[in-house]
Scaffold this motif. Structure first.
Motif, PDB file in Angstrom:
ATOM      1  N   THR A   1       0.833  -1.199   0.000  1.00 22.21           N
ATOM      2  CA  THR A   1       0.000   0.000   0.000  1.00 22.21           C
ATOM      3  C   THR A   1       0.866   1.245   0.000  1.00 22.21           C
ATOM      4  O   THR A   1       2.073   1.194   0.208  1.00 22.21           O
ATOM      5  CB  THR A   1      -0.912   0.030   1.239  1.00 22.21           C
ATOM      6  N   LYS A   2       0.236   2.403  -0.182  1.00 18.24           N
ATOM      7  CA  LYS A   2       0.971   3.670  -0.183  1.00 18.24           C
ATOM      8  C   LYS A   2       1.650   3.895   1.163  1.00 18.24           C
ATOM      9  O   LYS A   2       2.819   4.292   1.214  1.00 18.24           O
ATOM     10  CB  LYS A   2       0.015   4.812  -0.497  1.00 18.24           C
ATOM     11  N   ALA A   3       0.939   3.634   2.263  1.00 21.86           N
ATOM     12  CA  ALA A   3       1.519   3.812   3.598  1.00 21.86           C
ATOM     13  C   ALA A   3       2.714   2.882   3.794  1.00 21.86           C
ATOM     14  O   ALA A   3       3.727   3.273   4.388  1.00 21.86           O
ATOM     15  CB  ALA A   3       0.465   3.552   4.667  1.00 21.86           C
ATOM     16  N   GLY A   4       2.630   1.669   3.283  1.00 22.02           N
ATOM     17  CA  GLY A   4       3.725   0.711   3.399  1.00 22.02           C
ATOM     18  C   GLY A   4       4.949   1.132   2.606  1.00 22.02           C
ATOM     19  O   GLY A   4       6.082   1.000   3.066  1.00 22.02           O
ATOM     20  N   ARG A   5       4.727   1.652   1.409  1.00 19.16           N
ATOM     21  CA  ARG A   5       5.854   2.117   0.592  1.00 19.16           C
ATOM     22  C   ARG A   5       6.540   3.316   1.238  1.00 19.16           C
ATOM     23  O   ARG A   5       7.764   3.423   1.220  1.00 19.16           O
ATOM     24  CB  ARG A   5       5.372   2.462  -0.825  1.00 19.16           C
ATOM     25  N   GLU A   6       5.756   4.217   1.822  1.00 22.90           N
ATOM     26  CA  GLU A   6       6.335   5.373   2.513  1.00 22.90           C
ATOM     27  C   GLU A   6       7.139   4.926   3.731  1.00 22.90           C
ATOM     28  O   GLU A   6       8.210   5.466   4.006  1.00 22.90           O
ATOM     29  CB  GLU A   6       5.241   6.353   2.921  1.00 22.90           C
ATOM     30  N   LEU A   7       6.649   3.930   4.457  1.00 19.98           N
ATOM     31  CA  LEU A   7       7.358   3.411   5.614  1.00 19.98           C
ATOM     32  C   LEU A   7       8.696   2.807   5.192  1.00 19.98           C
ATOM     33  O   LEU A   7       9.723   3.079   5.815  1.00 19.98           O
ATOM     34  CB  LEU A   7       6.512   2.357   6.342  1.00 19.98           C
ATOM     35  N   LYS A   8       8.696   2.032   4.115  1.00 20.19           N
ATOM     36  CA  LYS A   8       9.938   1.452   3.608  1.00 20.19           C
ATOM     37  C   LYS A   8      10.922   2.538   3.168  1.00 20.19           C
ATOM     38  O   LYS A   8      12.118   2.457   3.445  1.00 20.19           O
ATOM     39  CB  LYS A   8       9.652   0.531   2.420  1.00 20.19           C
ATOM     40  N   ARG A   9      10.404   3.562   2.494  1.00 21.48           N
ATOM     41  CA  ARG A   9      11.260   4.651   2.027  1.00 21.48           C
ATOM     42  C   ARG A   9      11.905   5.364   3.211  1.00 21.48           C
ATOM     43  O   ARG A   9      13.088   5.679   3.187  1.00 21.48           O
ATOM     44  CB  ARG A   9      10.444   5.639   1.200  1.00 21.48           C
ATOM     45  N   ASN A  10      11.143   5.606   4.271  1.00 25.08           N
ATOM     46  CA  ASN A  10      11.680   6.276   5.458  1.00 25.08           C
ATOM     47  C   ASN A  10      12.704   5.402   6.183  1.00 25.08           C
ATOM     48  O   ASN A  10      13.688   5.914   6.698  1.00 25.08           O
ATOM     49  CB  ASN A  10      10.544   6.662   6.411  1.00 25.08           C
TER      50      ASN A  10
END
Length: 68
Positions: free
Chosen positions: A55-64
């Motif tokens: 999901t979008k939230a998951g991709r942002e978490l991985k990026r951070n």
């Protein structure tokens, strides 16, 4: 300390996802505190749903996490 356990089927119903997806998450170590008993996964009853990396939230978490 006595832990109440639930099955992947019950977790799937609780989280609104399929039982097989829960099993995959267990095998990948994405759900903390799971125990494998024979062919069955046992999950602590109070475990929160992990963020799905697809999901979008998951991709942002991985990026951070990669930026650190």
């Amino acid at each position: 300390m006595d832990i109440d356990w639930i099955t992947p089927k019950e977790v799937g119903d609780k989280w609104g996802i399929k039982e097989r997806r829960v099993q995959i998450m267990c095998s990948r170590g994405q759900i903390p505190g799971v125990v494998r008993k024979g062919r069955m996964w046992l999950i602590p009853k109070d475990t929160p749903k992990p963020i799905d990396g697809r999901t979008k939230a998951g991709r942002e978490l991985k990026r951070n996490q990669n930026a650190e």
